[in-house]
Write an enzyme that holds these catalytic residues in place. Structure first.
Site, PDB file in Angstrom:
ATOM      1  N   LYS A 208       0.840  -1.202   0.000  1.00 55.92           N
ATOM      2  CA  LYS A 208       0.000   0.000   0.000  1.00 55.92           C
ATOM      3  C   LYS A 208       0.877   1.255   0.000  1.00 55.92           C
ATOM      4  CE  LYS A 208      -3.559   2.263   2.758  1.00 55.92           C
ATOM      5  NZ  LYS A 208      -4.510   2.165   3.870  1.00 55.92           N
ATOM      6  N   GLU A 214      10.507  -4.638   4.622  1.00 54.30           N
ATOM      7  CA  GLU A 214      10.615  -6.027   4.161  1.00 54.30           C
ATOM      8  C   GLU A 214      10.320  -6.124   2.668  1.00 54.30           C
ATOM      9  OE1 GLU A 214       8.925  -4.922   6.724  1.00 54.30           O
ATOM     10  OE2 GLU A 214       8.948  -6.296   8.427  1.00 54.30           O
ATOM     11  N   GLY A 270      -4.866  -2.073   5.095  1.00 58.60           N
ATOM     12  CA  GLY A 270      -4.051  -3.198   4.610  1.00 58.60           C
ATOM     13  C   GLY A 270      -4.730  -4.539   4.855  1.00 58.60           C
ATOM     14  N   ARG A 271      -5.224  -4.738   6.073  1.00 60.16           N
ATOM     15  CA  ARG A 271      -5.818  -6.047   6.420  1.00 60.16           C
ATOM     16  C   ARG A 271      -7.225  -6.212   5.866  1.00 60.16           C
ATOM     17  NH1 ARG A 271      -4.778  -2.684  10.534  1.00 60.16           N
ATOM     18  NH2 ARG A 271      -6.458  -1.940  11.861  1.00 60.16           N
ATOM     19  N   GLU A 356      -4.744  -6.983  14.686  1.00 63.70           N
ATOM     20  CA  GLU A 356      -4.271  -5.651  14.329  1.00 63.70           C
ATOM     21  C   GLU A 356      -5.445  -4.666  14.428  1.00 63.70           C
ATOM     22  OE1 GLU A 356      -2.488  -4.431  10.362  1.00 63.70           O
ATOM     23  OE2 GLU A 356      -0.632  -4.833  11.437  1.00 63.70           O
ATOM     24  N   HIS A 387      -5.000 -33.495  17.135  1.00 69.85           N
ATOM     25  CA  HIS A 387      -3.863 -34.304  17.581  1.00 69.85           C
ATOM     26  C   HIS A 387      -2.734 -33.420  18.088  1.00 69.85           C
ATOM     27  CE1 HIS A 387      -5.742 -37.915  15.947  1.00 69.85           C
ATOM     28  NE2 HIS A 387      -6.230 -37.067  15.045  1.00 69.85           N
ATOM     29  N   LYS A 507       9.395  -0.864  14.275  1.00 65.66           N
ATOM     30  CA  LYS A 507       9.946  -0.537  12.948  1.00 65.66           C
ATOM     31  C   LYS A 507      11.026   0.540  13.078  1.00 65.66           C
ATOM     32  CE  LYS A 507       5.695  -1.149  10.203  1.00 65.66           C
ATOM     33  NZ  LYS A 507       4.717  -0.495   9.354  1.00 65.66           N
TER      34      LYS A 507
HETATM   35  O1  F6P Z   1       3.175  -3.275   9.798  1.00 62.69           O
HETATM   36  C1  F6P Z   1       1.812  -3.253   9.675  1.00 62.69           C
HETATM   37  C2  F6P Z   1       1.346  -2.906   8.295  1.00 62.69           C
HETATM   38  O2  F6P Z   1       1.248  -1.552   8.151  1.00 62.69           O
HETATM   39  C3  F6P Z   1       0.028  -3.589   8.018  1.00 62.69           C
HETATM   40  O3  F6P Z   1      -1.048  -2.915   8.527  1.00 62.69           O
HETATM   41  C4  F6P Z   1       0.056  -3.704   6.544  1.00 62.69           C
HETATM   42  O4  F6P Z   1      -0.869  -4.649   6.099  1.00 62.69           O
HETATM   43  C5  F6P Z   1       1.485  -4.119   6.327  1.00 62.69           C
HETATM   44  O5  F6P Z   1       2.220  -3.390   7.280  1.00 62.69           O
HETATM   45  C6  F6P Z   1       2.025  -3.896   4.939  1.00 62.69           C
HETATM   46  O6  F6P Z   1       1.957  -2.562   4.556  1.00 62.69           O
HETATM   47  P1  F6P Z   1       2.166  -2.133   3.045  1.00 62.69           P
HETATM   48  O7  F6P Z   1       1.087  -2.743   2.233  1.00 62.69           O
HETATM   49  O8  F6P Z   1       2.111  -0.639   3.040  1.00 62.69           O
HETATM   50  O9  F6P Z   1       3.524  -2.635   2.604  1.00 62.69           O
END
Ligand code: F6P
Length: 542
Positions: A208, A214, A270-271, A356, A387, A507
């Site tokens: 987003k 990452e 995002g979620r 979240e 199990h 972060k």
């Molecule tokens: O670290 C949390 C977060 O902001 C989530 O809410 C989001 O889904 C994820 O990181 C990834 O964010 P982006 O789509 O901006 O890379």
């Protein structure tokens, strides 16, 4: 929005005193008192049947919970969300994942603009892209057909796509291999591309913000991996990378032509984004028609949530029951147990959606809450979990409300498998609810010393969701059901289910530590003594 502190409201107090009366009742007594209970405490909508009779509730409990929802203004808050009001107050944003599945021709206004045409414009662009990849019309830099699609993203830009890919694998194009890279751990990237030919590989960079550490680290690694194999010609990027983002500037800066960018909007959390362009990998995998069926399923549940009376409203019922256990039984966790192997990533997906969203301890107006909010969600598919951790649910000291999710039909009818699977699901809910008394254990001839070990106290609550078969529309309905249950809980608790400030601190601290790990000379460390020692040990050992 209700401004009265939740625990001071008449509805809350009524539930508290009601809990002292019914909290100790056993499900055995409740079922014995009403032979029709199993049928009465159920609701059906959008092809989903919810049996909530194995919950520790009476008709009065449900009436009081509905009263709580009324008192907290749930109806008005639902309308506000669907209307596009900026209910995400801390970020001053509308919350409009429901617009992502609004049919063409409907109108939802944000800042004076109807957002629905834009949603369909992106969907059409996604469909044409997906068709080109699926048909082989989209070629890689060297003219080879795309065989591998790798989504790079994390959190909401990964969990929904992975979950949907697994859930809908039956409907997928098996000639296309889909991989998902999320972790900054290089093992993730290395294993995903293992054995793949870069000339046949397309990356979807899903973020987003297009700033997430990452995702950007993995995206740059992917870029190098492609360019190294294809002779370093930068023009290869256009054929092997597309982006899904709200941030065109950053996409351009990465080197991806914005013609190959699929947009979405700041009013999609995002979620809550798996049905936006973030679902591009899903669409490539199952095709545009199936993706549209998924959206139609979402929309059907949206309409149910928006219009159904609370007593018949699946997400409201599930949300209120979650509040009942979290706040009146002090249940800390909730298990989600799909008896459907295709839903193996559904609990992981729900972890972000639920935790979240509702892992908050201040109200919308910044007051610290004096009640419990979101539970810890977790789970595994049945029967595997049986199990593993079910022992604790049956005989441990924690009360863990469970959601069982099962289907009347399997996509892979082989022998007796499906009946055995479903028999297990029904049996588990039955065993949890009714248990086995000491008398029953003794009557089986069990030695006295073993009796306490073999007693099942029962009275462990569960919901059972039963649907027809796992298909795109049903998946959309299930996800929307949980989205709106989460919303319902957030409204009762008066928290913001749509921000996530709690992820920020770690972060920022990581960005400070990275150069301390990478520097050639020993850095001056000014952390606490534990963090300093760990950093020194890491530097010495790596
Ligand atoms: O670290 C949390 C977060 O902001 C989530 O809410 C989001 O889904 C994820 O990181 C990834 O964010 P982006 O789509 O901006 O890379």
């Amino acid at each position: 929005m209700s401004t009265t502190a939740l625990t001071k409201t008449p509805a809350w107090k009524a539930l508290q005193s009601h809990h002292t009366e019914v909290g100790g009742l056993h499900l055995r007594e409740l079922f014995a008192a009403d032979p029709e209970r199993g049928r009465k405490l159920s609701a059906e909508a959008c092809g989903l049947y919810l049996d909530y009779s194995k919950n520790r509730v009476t008709d009065e409990t449900m009436r009081l919970l509905r009263g709580l929802a009324e008192e907290r203004g749930l109806r008005g808050r639902i309308d506000a969300m669907f209307r596009g009001d900026k209910i995400n107050l801390t970020e001053s944003r509308a919350v409009l994942h429901v617009a992502l599945r609004a049919p063409r021709g409907t109108a939802i206004m944000v800042d004076g603009e109807d957002v629905v045409p834009g949603v369909h414009e992106v969907l059409d662009k996604m469909a044409s892209f997906a068709d080109r990849v699926r048909s082989g019309a989209w070629l890689g830099h060297t003219g080879r057909r795309i065989r591998n699609v790798i989504n790079i993203g994390i959190g909401g830009s990964d969990l929904g796509p992975v979950m949907a890919y697994e859930a809908l694998k039956f409907y997928s194009d098996r000639t296309l291999r889909c991989e998902f890279v999320s972790n900054v751990d290089s093992d993730d990237f290395a294993e995903a591309v293992q054995g793949l030919d870069p000339a046949e590989t397309l990356f979807i960079i899903s973020s987003k913000t297009f700033t997430t550490l990452e995702t950007m680290t993995n995206a740059h690694t992917a870029r190098e991996w492609v360019l190294r194999a294809l002779g370093g010609d930068e023009s290869a990027v256009a054929k092997h990378f597309v982006a899904v983002s709200t941030n065109a500037e950053k996409v351009r800066a990465f080197g991806i032509d914005t013609a190959n960018m699929f947009g979405f909007w700041d009013w999609v959390g995002g979620r809550y984004s798996m049905d936006s362009a973030i679902g591009l990998s899903t669409m490539v995998s199952v095709g545009p028609e199936n993706f549209r069926a998924l959206l139609a399923g979402f929309h059907e549940m949206d309409e149910h949530f928006r219009t159904a009376p609370f007593g018949e409203n699946l997400p409201v019922l599930m949300g209120l029951l979650a509040v009942w256990y979290a706040d009146f039984f002090d249940a800390q966790t909730a298990a989600v147990l799909p008896y459907e192997q295709y839903l193996k990533r559904f609990p992981a997906y729900l972890q972000q959606l639920t935790m979240e969203s509702n892992g908050k301890s201040v109200t919308l107006d910044g007051q610290t809450v004096d009640y419990s909010t979101g539970a810890v969600y977790w789970g595994e598919p049945g029967t595997n979990g049986q199990h593993s951790f079910y022992q604790l649910i049956h005989q441990g000291t924690h009360l863990i409300p469970c959601d069982f999710i099962g289907f009347a039909r399997t996509l892979n009818p082989i022998g007796r498998h499906h009946d055995i699977l479903m028999a297990n699901m029904f049996a588990q809910a039955e065993a949890l609810a009714f248990g086995k008394t000491a008398e029953e254990v003794r009557a089986e001839g069990t030695a006295d010393a073993l009796v306490p070990h073999r007693v099942f106290a029962g009275n462990r609550p569960s919901n059972t969701l039963l649907a027809g078969v796992i298909d795109p529309a049903t998946l959309g309905k299930l996800v929307a059901l949980y989205e709106h249950s989460v919303f319902t809980q957030g409204v009762i608790w008066n928290i913001n289910s749509f921000d996530q400030w709690g992820v920020e601190l770690g972060k920022v601290l990581a960005q400070r530590i990275v150069p301390e790990l990478e520097s050639k000379d020993a850095p001056d460390l000014e952390h606490d003594s534990s963090t300093n020692a760990l950093i020194r040990r890491y530097r010495a050992q790596r």
